[in-house]
Design an enzyme around this catalytic site. Sequence first.
Site, PDB file in Angstrom:
ATOM      1  N   ASP A 162      -1.971  -2.242  -9.238  1.00 20.30           N
ATOM      2  CA  ASP A 162      -3.422  -2.036  -9.220  1.00 20.30           C
ATOM      3  C   ASP A 162      -3.700  -0.611  -9.670  1.00 20.30           C
ATOM      4  O   ASP A 162      -3.178   0.347  -9.089  1.00 20.30           O
ATOM      5  CB  ASP A 162      -3.999  -2.278  -7.829  1.00 20.30           C
ATOM      6  CG  ASP A 162      -4.027  -3.752  -7.463  1.00 20.30           C
ATOM      7  OD1 ASP A 162      -3.787  -4.589  -8.354  1.00 20.30           O
ATOM      8  OD2 ASP A 162      -4.283  -4.057  -6.284  1.00 20.30           O
ATOM      9  N   GLU A 176      -2.087   0.461  -5.718  1.00 21.94           N
ATOM     10  CA  GLU A 176      -1.241  -0.466  -4.963  1.00 21.94           C
ATOM     11  C   GLU A 176      -0.134  -0.999  -5.864  1.00 21.94           C
ATOM     12  O   GLU A 176      -0.279  -1.030  -7.089  1.00 21.94           O
ATOM     13  CB  GLU A 176      -2.050  -1.650  -4.403  1.00 21.94           C
ATOM     14  CG  GLU A 176      -3.060  -1.276  -3.331  1.00 21.94           C
ATOM     15  CD  GLU A 176      -3.727  -2.488  -2.691  1.00 21.94           C
ATOM     16  OE1 GLU A 176      -3.181  -3.621  -2.843  1.00 21.94           O
ATOM     17  OE2 GLU A 176      -4.769  -2.313  -2.049  1.00 21.94           O
ATOM     18  N   LYS A 196       0.833  -1.205   0.000  1.00 21.82           N
ATOM     19  CA  LYS A 196       0.000   0.000   0.000  1.00 21.82           C
ATOM     20  C   LYS A 196       0.873   1.264   0.000  1.00 21.82           C
ATOM     21  O   LYS A 196       0.664   2.177  -0.794  1.00 21.82           O
ATOM     22  CB  LYS A 196      -0.913   0.016   1.238  1.00 21.82           C
ATOM     23  CG  LYS A 196      -1.748  -1.249   1.459  1.00 21.82           C
ATOM     24  CD  LYS A 196      -2.771  -1.462   0.388  1.00 21.82           C
ATOM     25  CE  LYS A 196      -3.772  -2.548   0.765  1.00 21.82           C
ATOM     26  NZ  LYS A 196      -3.207  -3.878   1.006  1.00 21.82           N
ATOM     27  N   ARG A 210     -15.469  -3.148  -3.714  1.00 15.76           N
ATOM     28  CA  ARG A 210     -14.221  -3.871  -3.944  1.00 15.76           C
ATOM     29  C   ARG A 210     -14.329  -4.716  -5.215  1.00 15.76           C
ATOM     30  O   ARG A 210     -15.286  -5.465  -5.383  1.00 15.76           O
ATOM     31  CB  ARG A 210     -13.906  -4.783  -2.754  1.00 15.76           C
ATOM     32  CG  ARG A 210     -13.778  -4.051  -1.443  1.00 15.76           C
ATOM     33  CD  ARG A 210     -13.703  -5.011  -0.274  1.00 15.76           C
ATOM     34  NE  ARG A 210     -14.912  -5.814  -0.151  1.00 15.76           N
ATOM     35  CZ  ARG A 210     -15.048  -6.842   0.676  1.00 15.76           C
ATOM     36  NH1 ARG A 210     -14.062  -7.181   1.472  1.00 15.76           N
ATOM     37  NH2 ARG A 210     -16.181  -7.520   0.715  1.00 15.76           N
ATOM     38  N   ARG A 252     -10.959  -6.101 -12.549  1.00 14.37           N
ATOM     39  CA  ARG A 252     -11.770  -6.838 -11.574  1.00 14.37           C
ATOM     40  C   ARG A 252     -12.935  -5.938 -11.172  1.00 14.37           C
ATOM     41  O   ARG A 252     -12.751  -4.935 -10.492  1.00 14.37           O
ATOM     42  CB  ARG A 252     -10.891  -7.238 -10.389  1.00 14.37           C
ATOM     43  CG  ARG A 252      -9.777  -8.196 -10.821  1.00 14.37           C
ATOM     44  CD  ARG A 252      -8.628  -8.225  -9.856  1.00 14.37           C
ATOM     45  NE  ARG A 252      -7.965  -6.934  -9.773  1.00 14.37           N
ATOM     46  CZ  ARG A 252      -7.033  -6.630  -8.874  1.00 14.37           C
ATOM     47  NH1 ARG A 252      -6.664  -7.523  -7.971  1.00 14.37           N
ATOM     48  NH2 ARG A 252      -6.474  -5.435  -8.873  1.00 14.37           N
ATOM     49  N   ASN A 254       1.782  -4.527  -5.797  1.00 13.37           N
ATOM     50  CA  ASN A 254       1.801  -5.840  -5.155  1.00 13.37           C
ATOM     51  C   ASN A 254       3.082  -6.586  -5.512  1.00 13.37           C
ATOM     52  O   ASN A 254       3.372  -6.801  -6.691  1.00 13.37           O
ATOM     53  CB  ASN A 254       0.581  -6.646  -5.596  1.00 13.37           C
ATOM     54  CG  ASN A 254      -0.720  -5.992  -5.152  1.00 13.37           C
ATOM     55  OD1 ASN A 254      -1.179  -6.213  -4.046  1.00 13.37           O
ATOM     56  ND2 ASN A 254      -1.293  -5.168  -6.011  1.00 13.37           N
ATOM     57  N   LYS A 306      -8.525   1.517   4.348  1.00 14.34           N
ATOM     58  CA  LYS A 306      -8.075   0.128   4.266  1.00 14.34           C
ATOM     59  C   LYS A 306      -6.838  -0.100   5.130  1.00 14.34           C
ATOM     60  O   LYS A 306      -6.037   0.814   5.356  1.00 14.34           O
ATOM     61  CB  LYS A 306      -7.794  -0.268   2.816  1.00 14.34           C
ATOM     62  CG  LYS A 306      -6.796   0.598   2.070  1.00 14.34           C
ATOM     63  CD  LYS A 306      -6.766   0.185   0.596  1.00 14.34           C
ATOM     64  CE  LYS A 306      -5.887   1.101  -0.233  1.00 14.34           C
ATOM     65  NZ  LYS A 306      -5.897   0.724  -1.673  1.00 14.34           N
ATOM     66  N   ARG A 342      -5.566  -5.089 -12.709  1.00 12.45           N
ATOM     67  CA  ARG A 342      -4.281  -5.673 -12.352  1.00 12.45           C
ATOM     68  C   ARG A 342      -3.394  -5.681 -13.593  1.00 12.45           C
ATOM     69  O   ARG A 342      -3.719  -6.302 -14.609  1.00 12.45           O
ATOM     70  CB  ARG A 342      -4.478  -7.090 -11.822  1.00 12.45           C
ATOM     71  CG  ARG A 342      -3.199  -7.911 -11.647  1.00 12.45           C
ATOM     72  CD  ARG A 342      -2.173  -7.286 -10.722  1.00 12.45           C
ATOM     73  NE  ARG A 342      -2.689  -6.933  -9.426  1.00 12.45           N
ATOM     74  CZ  ARG A 342      -2.798  -7.785  -8.408  1.00 12.45           C
ATOM     75  NH1 ARG A 342      -2.448  -9.051  -8.567  1.00 12.45           N
ATOM     76  NH2 ARG A 342      -3.262  -7.360  -7.243  1.00 12.45           N
TER      77      ARG A 342
END
Length: 313
Positions: free
Chosen positions: A273, A281, A125, A233, A225, A283, A160, A210
């Site tokens: 993301d 984000e 994050k 979400r 997504r 990842n 979050k 993604r």
Amino acid sequence: MELAFYADPPDTFKVWKDSTYAMMAEAAKRGHRIHVFLQQDMALRGRDVSVHAAHIGLTGSEEGEWFRVKGMQWRGLETFDAVIVRKDPPFDVDYLNATYLLELAEAKGARVFNRPAAIRSSNEKLAIARFPEFTVPTLVSALPELLRAFHEEYRDIILKPLNAMGGAGVFRVGPDGRNLGAILEMLTANGTRAIMAQCYIPEIVDGDKRVLLINGQVVPYALARIPQRGEVRGNLAAGGVGRAQPLTPEDRRIAETLAPVLAEEGHFLVGLDIIGKWLTEINVTSPTCFREITRQTGFNVAGLFMDELEKAV
């Protein structure tokens, strides 16, 4: 090659959508030997890091028994051609300690992907703060008064935790501020744990995209997504529906800016993301979406991963 996967228990894999399985299947197709070890299978003796690894064979089935254990053996991590980190978050103290052990193994000659120091220094994050030109207004704090002021300024926000995955603990608080106090109490543990607040990005309705980077190469398709049934979400684990699509110009600009920087730091596989044109984000622990992108577009993501891994070792 002999490949060691540091992962969660294989019998918990949902192989029809699991990116680690996709890597293993591609490796097996190429004749590489596959080994798996868990967090608790690592040991340090003096300066030597060894693992109690399972040598597995794939059955070719995606239902029921998808692997068989061919044998168990204690081996030094430096005896494998590559050690592939695929352990899911949370990035807790056990995960942190594992990165120290993996780093000690590197000093003895182990080749670890992603590099443990790179994982440790890149909270998924917080890492977006390095690239503010691509991010919406963001606050990280444990203090309820600062978080309330952020909501007062921006009115529609996302809250979050910093160390979860799959959309766990993500909340939207709209202009009415409904349940803000209770959410802050829970997420911050009554003002003792830092969390992230970001402006709500309306483009989430078109998907949380993604975008995958592999050894500095940008995969040309993203998996959008898309939230379902009133959800905020888009995470697949939270019920989002994945739609593969070509990268937009904004996606590519972000990806091509970050790819060489992150690869140089030791991040072999990264999942960005992106919502709309905003990076949310970075990842680096166990990025996913290989199988969905491949299934919908025909682009062999695991094939690119293995091509790059073979070059790297």
